[in-house]
Design a protein around this motif. Sequence first.
Motif, PDB file in Angstrom:
ATOM      1  N   PHE A 145       1.777   5.775  -0.727  1.00  0.00           N
ATOM      2  CA  PHE A 145       1.439   4.368  -0.921  1.00  0.00           C
ATOM      3  C   PHE A 145       0.229   4.210   0.169  1.00  0.00           C
ATOM      4  CE2 PHE A 145       5.382   2.435  -2.669  1.00  0.00           C
ATOM      5  CZ  PHE A 145       4.635   2.050  -4.168  1.00  0.00           C
ATOM      6  N   ALA A 146       0.505   4.690   1.571  1.00  0.00           N
ATOM      7  CA  ALA A 146      -0.785   4.251   2.477  1.00  0.00           C
ATOM      8  C   ALA A 146      -1.670   5.052   2.462  1.00  0.00           C
ATOM      9  CB  ALA A 146      -0.091   4.667   3.849  1.00  0.00           C
ATOM     10  N   ASP A 147      -1.720   6.508   1.592  1.00  0.00           N
ATOM     11  CA  ASP A 147      -2.708   7.082   1.347  1.00  0.00           C
ATOM     12  C   ASP A 147      -3.591   6.595   0.252  1.00  0.00           C
ATOM     13  OD1 ASP A 147      -2.357   8.951   3.187  1.00  0.00           O
ATOM     14  OD2 ASP A 147      -1.653  10.456   1.605  1.00  0.00           O
ATOM     15  N   ARG A 148      -3.022   6.028  -0.725  1.00  0.00           N
ATOM     16  CA  ARG A 148      -3.467   5.312  -2.148  1.00  0.00           C
ATOM     17  C   ARG A 148      -4.409   3.921  -1.547  1.00  0.00           C
ATOM     18  NH1 ARG A 148      -0.654   6.696  -7.716  1.00  0.00           N
ATOM     19  NH2 ARG A 148       0.413   8.660  -7.100  1.00  0.00           N
ATOM     20  N   LEU A 149      -3.851   3.341  -0.450  1.00  0.00           N
ATOM     21  CA  LEU A 149      -4.452   2.100  -0.382  1.00  0.00           C
ATOM     22  C   LEU A 149      -5.421   2.178   0.884  1.00  0.00           C
ATOM     23  CD1 LEU A 149      -0.899   0.373  -0.316  1.00  0.00           C
ATOM     24  CD2 LEU A 149      -2.521  -0.067  -1.735  1.00  0.00           C
ATOM     25  N   LYS A 150      -5.646   3.199   1.449  1.00  0.00           N
ATOM     26  CA  LYS A 150      -6.906   3.483   2.527  1.00  0.00           C
ATOM     27  C   LYS A 150      -7.914   2.775   1.866  1.00  0.00           C
ATOM     28  CE  LYS A 150      -5.389   6.919   5.362  1.00  0.00           C
ATOM     29  NZ  LYS A 150      -4.870   8.288   4.963  1.00  0.00           N
ATOM     30  N   GLY A 151      -8.813   2.072   2.805  1.00  0.00           N
ATOM     31  CA  GLY A 151      -9.996   1.577   2.455  1.00  0.00           C
ATOM     32  C   GLY A 151     -10.074   0.135   1.723  1.00  0.00           C
ATOM     33  N   LYS A 152      -8.696  -0.270   1.331  1.00  0.00           N
ATOM     34  CA  LYS A 152      -8.701  -1.616   0.694  1.00  0.00           C
ATOM     35  C   LYS A 152      -8.455  -2.619   1.627  1.00  0.00           C
ATOM     36  CE  LYS A 152      -6.261   0.448  -3.260  1.00  0.00           C
ATOM     37  NZ  LYS A 152      -7.396   0.675  -4.125  1.00  0.00           N
ATOM     38  N   ARG A 153      -9.195  -3.916   1.413  1.00  0.00           N
ATOM     39  CA  ARG A 153      -8.898  -5.033   2.388  1.00  0.00           C
ATOM     40  C   ARG A 153      -7.573  -5.403   1.891  1.00  0.00           C
ATOM     41  NH1 ARG A 153     -11.785 -10.744   3.491  1.00  0.00           N
ATOM     42  NH2 ARG A 153      -9.768 -11.463   4.638  1.00  0.00           N
ATOM     43  N   ILE A 154      -6.515  -5.415   3.077  1.00  0.00           N
ATOM     44  CA  ILE A 154      -5.035  -5.894   2.712  1.00  0.00           C
ATOM     45  C   ILE A 154      -4.826  -6.679   4.209  1.00  0.00           C
ATOM     46  CG2 ILE A 154      -2.774  -5.457   2.155  1.00  0.00           C
ATOM     47  CD1 ILE A 154      -3.662  -2.910   0.775  1.00  0.00           C
ATOM     48  N   ASP A 155      -4.748  -7.924   3.933  1.00  0.00           N
ATOM     49  CA  ASP A 155      -4.254  -8.647   5.281  1.00  0.00           C
ATOM     50  C   ASP A 155      -2.683  -9.037   5.455  1.00  0.00           C
ATOM     51  OD1 ASP A 155      -7.064  -8.875   5.715  1.00  0.00           O
ATOM     52  OD2 ASP A 155      -6.869 -10.693   4.508  1.00  0.00           O
ATOM     53  N   ALA A 156      -1.892  -8.698   4.158  1.00  0.00           N
ATOM     54  CA  ALA A 156      -0.436  -8.881   4.330  1.00  0.00           C
ATOM     55  C   ALA A 156      -0.035  -8.214   3.123  1.00  0.00           C
ATOM     56  CB  ALA A 156      -0.185 -10.168   4.318  1.00  0.00           C
ATOM     57  N   ILE A 157       1.439  -7.694   3.132  1.00  0.00           N
ATOM     58  CA  ILE A 157       2.057  -7.186   2.101  1.00  0.00           C
ATOM     59  C   ILE A 157       3.122  -8.369   1.421  1.00  0.00           C
ATOM     60  CG2 ILE A 157       3.579  -5.559   0.919  1.00  0.00           C
ATOM     61  CD1 ILE A 157       2.080  -3.588   2.911  1.00  0.00           C
ATOM     62  N   ALA A 158       3.194  -8.839   0.411  1.00  0.00           N
ATOM     63  CA  ALA A 158       3.998  -9.652  -0.171  1.00  0.00           C
ATOM     64  C   ALA A 158       5.002  -8.785  -1.009  1.00  0.00           C
ATOM     65  CB  ALA A 158       3.392 -10.769  -0.899  1.00  0.00           C
ATOM     66  N   GLY A 159       6.507  -8.965  -0.743  1.00  0.00           N
ATOM     67  CA  GLY A 159       7.456  -8.001  -1.281  1.00  0.00           C
ATOM     68  C   GLY A 159       8.220  -9.016  -2.165  1.00  0.00           C
ATOM     69  N   ILE A 160       8.567  -8.602  -3.260  1.00  0.00           N
ATOM     70  CA  ILE A 160       9.569  -9.507  -4.396  1.00  0.00           C
ATOM     71  C   ILE A 160      11.045  -9.077  -4.183  1.00  0.00           C
ATOM     72  CG2 ILE A 160       9.611 -10.313  -6.724  1.00  0.00           C
ATOM     73  CD1 ILE A 160       6.771  -9.365  -7.087  1.00  0.00           C
ATOM     74  N   GLU A 161      11.778 -10.230  -4.019  1.00  0.00           N
ATOM     75  CA  GLU A 161      13.073 -10.018  -3.911  1.00  0.00           C
ATOM     76  C   GLU A 161      13.888  -9.267  -4.921  1.00  0.00           C
ATOM     77  OE1 GLU A 161      15.322 -13.744  -3.237  1.00  0.00           O
ATOM     78  OE2 GLU A 161      17.063 -12.663  -3.193  1.00  0.00           O
ATOM     79  N   SER A 162      14.695  -8.418  -4.653  1.00  0.00           N
ATOM     80  CA  SER A 162      15.161  -7.956  -3.353  1.00  0.00           C
ATOM     81  C   SER A 162      14.442  -6.449  -3.154  1.00  0.00           C
ATOM     82  CB  SER A 162      16.538  -8.106  -3.189  1.00  0.00           C
ATOM     83  OG  SER A 162      17.317  -7.423  -4.368  1.00  0.00           O
ATOM     84  N   ARG A 163      14.447  -5.912  -4.249  1.00  0.00           N
ATOM     85  CA  ARG A 163      13.984  -4.570  -4.056  1.00  0.00           C
ATOM     86  C   ARG A 163      12.787  -4.200  -3.540  1.00  0.00           C
ATOM     87  NH1 ARG A 163      17.804  -4.560  -8.532  1.00  0.00           N
ATOM     88  NH2 ARG A 163      15.952  -4.598  -9.858  1.00  0.00           N
ATOM     89  N   GLY A 164      12.117  -5.311  -3.675  1.00  0.00           N
ATOM     90  CA  GLY A 164      10.797  -5.105  -3.326  1.00  0.00           C
ATOM     91  C   GLY A 164      10.446  -5.224  -1.589  1.00  0.00           C
ATOM     92  N   PHE A 165      11.311  -5.582  -1.063  1.00  0.00           N
ATOM     93  CA  PHE A 165      11.499  -5.632   0.362  1.00  0.00           C
ATOM     94  C   PHE A 165      11.660  -4.371   1.024  1.00  0.00           C
ATOM     95  CE2 PHE A 165      13.957 -10.070   0.348  1.00  0.00           C
ATOM     96  CZ  PHE A 165      12.842 -10.952  -0.172  1.00  0.00           C
ATOM     97  N   LEU A 166      12.326  -3.519   0.122  1.00  0.00           N
ATOM     98  CA  LEU A 166      12.480  -2.202   0.933  1.00  0.00           C
ATOM     99  C   LEU A 166      11.401  -1.419   1.126  1.00  0.00           C
ATOM    100  CD1 LEU A 166      15.483  -1.376  -1.665  1.00  0.00           C
ATOM    101  CD2 LEU A 166      15.931  -2.067   0.558  1.00  0.00           C
ATOM    102  N   PHE A 167      10.538  -0.843   0.307  1.00  0.00           N
ATOM    103  CA  PHE A 167       9.583  -0.182   0.608  1.00  0.00           C
ATOM    104  C   PHE A 167       8.388  -1.092   1.092  1.00  0.00           C
ATOM    105  CE2 PHE A 167      11.895   2.934  -2.237  1.00  0.00           C
ATOM    106  CZ  PHE A 167      11.966   3.700  -1.299  1.00  0.00           C
ATOM    107  N   GLY A 168       8.367  -2.328   0.667  1.00  0.00           N
ATOM    108  CA  GLY A 168       7.378  -3.155   0.983  1.00  0.00           C
ATOM    109  C   GLY A 168       7.354  -3.592   2.638  1.00  0.00           C
ATOM    110  N   TYR A 169       8.321  -3.642   3.005  1.00  0.00           N
ATOM    111  CA  TYR A 169       8.490  -3.898   4.644  1.00  0.00           C
ATOM    112  C   TYR A 169       8.301  -2.602   5.496  1.00  0.00           C
ATOM    113  CZ  TYR A 169       9.813  -5.590   9.074  1.00  0.00           C
ATOM    114  OH  TYR A 169       9.581  -6.044  10.489  1.00  0.00           O
TER     115      TYR A 169
END
Length: 173
Positions: A41-65
């Motif tokens: 994920f970190a490699d594929r997101l390189k160069g994008k403007r991202i100020d925060a990650i919003a994870g969706i309950e509940s399994r989106g919290f696991l890798f999201g955080y």
Amino acid sequence: MDEIRNAIRLVPDFPKQGILFKDITPLLQNEKIGKLIIKEFADRLKGKRIDAIAGIESRGFLFGYALALEMGLPFIPIRKSGKLPWKTVGVDYALEYGTARIEMHQDAVTSGMHVMVHDDLLATGGTAAAAAKLIQGQGGVVSCFSFVVELSFLKGRDALTQYSGDIISLVND
Ligand code: AMP
């Protein structure tokens, strides 16, 4: 990505008849695969403007955080109705039967903030689209979406492109 795909457990008829549930819990039991997912994920997101990650309950919290920590970003939990303790903003969205509501704290997203929406799996896209609507409603910008698994035959992308056409999934089925 085969390593990730092969580690996902397929559970037929859960939570109801006809659904093939993609169980990601085996990914959590394997440190090597967990680190691989975060790195990918970190490699594929390189160069994008991202100020925060919003994870969706509940399994989106696991890798999201974990990803937010890895990328040095704030994490925003998006939760089902009534779970968050403070002042919330919410969005209602349609399910196959009836409606559901997701919420976040009202100070989680500020105007102009670029937010990535993350969940474990993209199916019809209804949940992620509702999260995107919630973020936009607070003046935020949806920079992209990320999922561990995408069920492409359900065409969930079509529900998301109005918010952002930048959609990353590691395993496509
Ligand atoms: P949707 O709103 O249809 O895109 O559904 C996405 C949400 O439902 C995600 O939070 C998923 O965790 C969950 N979900 C939907 N279908 C499945 C499935 N076949 N296996 C695992 N989780 C699923």
